[in-house]
Design a protein around this motif. Structure first.
Motif, PDB file in Angstrom:
ATOM      1  N   ASN A  20       0.822  -1.200   0.000  1.00  0.00           N
ATOM      2  CA  ASN A  20       0.000   0.000   0.000  1.00  0.00           C
ATOM      3  C   ASN A  20       0.860   1.256   0.000  1.00  0.00           C
ATOM      4  N   THR A  21       0.285   2.336  -0.503  1.00  0.00           N
ATOM      5  CA  THR A  21       0.966   3.623  -0.527  1.00  0.00           C
ATOM      6  C   THR A  21       0.419   4.512   0.578  1.00  0.00           C
ATOM      7  N   ARG A  22       1.080   5.622   0.772  1.00  0.00           N
ATOM      8  CA  ARG A  22       0.603   6.606   1.747  1.00  0.00           C
ATOM      9  C   ARG A  22      -0.796   7.087   1.373  1.00  0.00           C
ATOM     10  N   GLU A  23      -1.014   7.312   0.083  1.00  0.00           N
ATOM     11  CA  GLU A  23      -2.324   7.782  -0.355  1.00  0.00           C
ATOM     12  C   GLU A  23      -3.403   6.736  -0.123  1.00  0.00           C
ATOM     13  N   ASP A  24      -3.048   5.453  -0.198  1.00  0.00           N
ATOM     14  CA  ASP A  24      -4.018   4.400   0.100  1.00  0.00           C
ATOM     15  C   ASP A  24      -4.522   4.528   1.537  1.00  0.00           C
ATOM     16  N   TRP A  25      -3.585   4.738   2.459  1.00  0.00           N
ATOM     17  CA  TRP A  25      -3.975   4.890   3.866  1.00  0.00           C
ATOM     18  C   TRP A  25      -4.810   6.150   4.061  1.00  0.00           C
TER      19      TRP A  25
END
Length: 225
Positions: A32-37
């Motif tokens: 996962n990416t930061r934007e996903d979180w």
């Protein structure tokens, strides 16, 4: 206004600095990416409120372990501060962007502002409402709300000044227009896009003092013609 944004940004960052390397890219073996979180946190905030925005909950929703969270955020408070920083950034504010890109005609700018609200193509009233609910119990969220509201109202006031209204009247008209629109969502009114477009010429006249330009709603359905 740019200095005011940086001031509030510093307040948020001072509360909990993001860990180094928290850019929107995958780290290590996390998928996962930061934007996903952030996107999942935003979704939970809208649907269930800030109290439900918790690391374990987000990890479960994303179907990953909570360890991946710490590649991008120091802790939950850092995540919440990042949510606010992202929301109050003018680049992510479709209402501010609508007023900046509408062109030189002040009436066209107000039309774009109203249509952005009505059609909800990029503006998310549910996110605005969720942040306002959050601000009732959070000083940081309240400061973010104040900054965004003031930025939007100042932009509207500048438009009314271009329509030759005196400075104070331009400011009051900007507040009336903005509070009217925010109040629409705060009161939980539910109307179809067709209904809102049908009423827009009447609202436009009352809120601006000008008739809605002929053809302004062309392409927005038969109720708007």
């Amino acid at each position: 206004m740019a200095q005011q944004f940086l001031y509030y940004k510093d307040i948020l960052l001072a509360a909990n600095n993001s860990v180094e390397g928290s850019e929107n890219t995958a780290r290590g073996n996390t998928k996962n990416t930061r934007e996903d979180w952030l996107a999942e946190a935003r979704k939970v905030l809208i649907e269930e409120g800030v109290d439900r925005v918790k690391i374990d909950r987000l990890a479960k929703n994303l179907k990953v372990t909570r360890g991946g969270f710490y590649w991008f955020f120091k802790n939950r408070e850092d995540l919440l501060n990042s949510l606010l920083e992202d929301w109050m950034d003018s680049k992510n504010d479709p209402l501010s962007q609508a007023m900046q890109t509408a062109g030189d005609n002040p009436l066209d700018t107000i039309i774009q502002f109203c249509l952005n609200l009505i059609m909800e193509h990029s503006f998310s009233p549910s996110l605005d409402t969720a942040v306002r609910d959050w601000s009732r119990n959070s000083g940081n969220a309240k400061r973010a709300i104040d900054l965004v509201d003031n930025r939007r109202i100042e932009a509207l006031a500048d438009i009314f000044k271009k329509l030759k209204y005196p400075r104070e009247e331009a400011f009051i008209r900007a507040r009336i227009l903005y509070f009217h629109q925010v109040g629409y969502y705060a009161m939980g009114l539910h109307e179809t896009h067709e209904q809102r477009l049908k009423y827009l010429p009447l609202y436009f006249k009352q809120l601006t003092g000008f008739d809605l330009p002929r053809g302004a709603l062309k392409g927005f359905g038969k109720e708007a013609r």
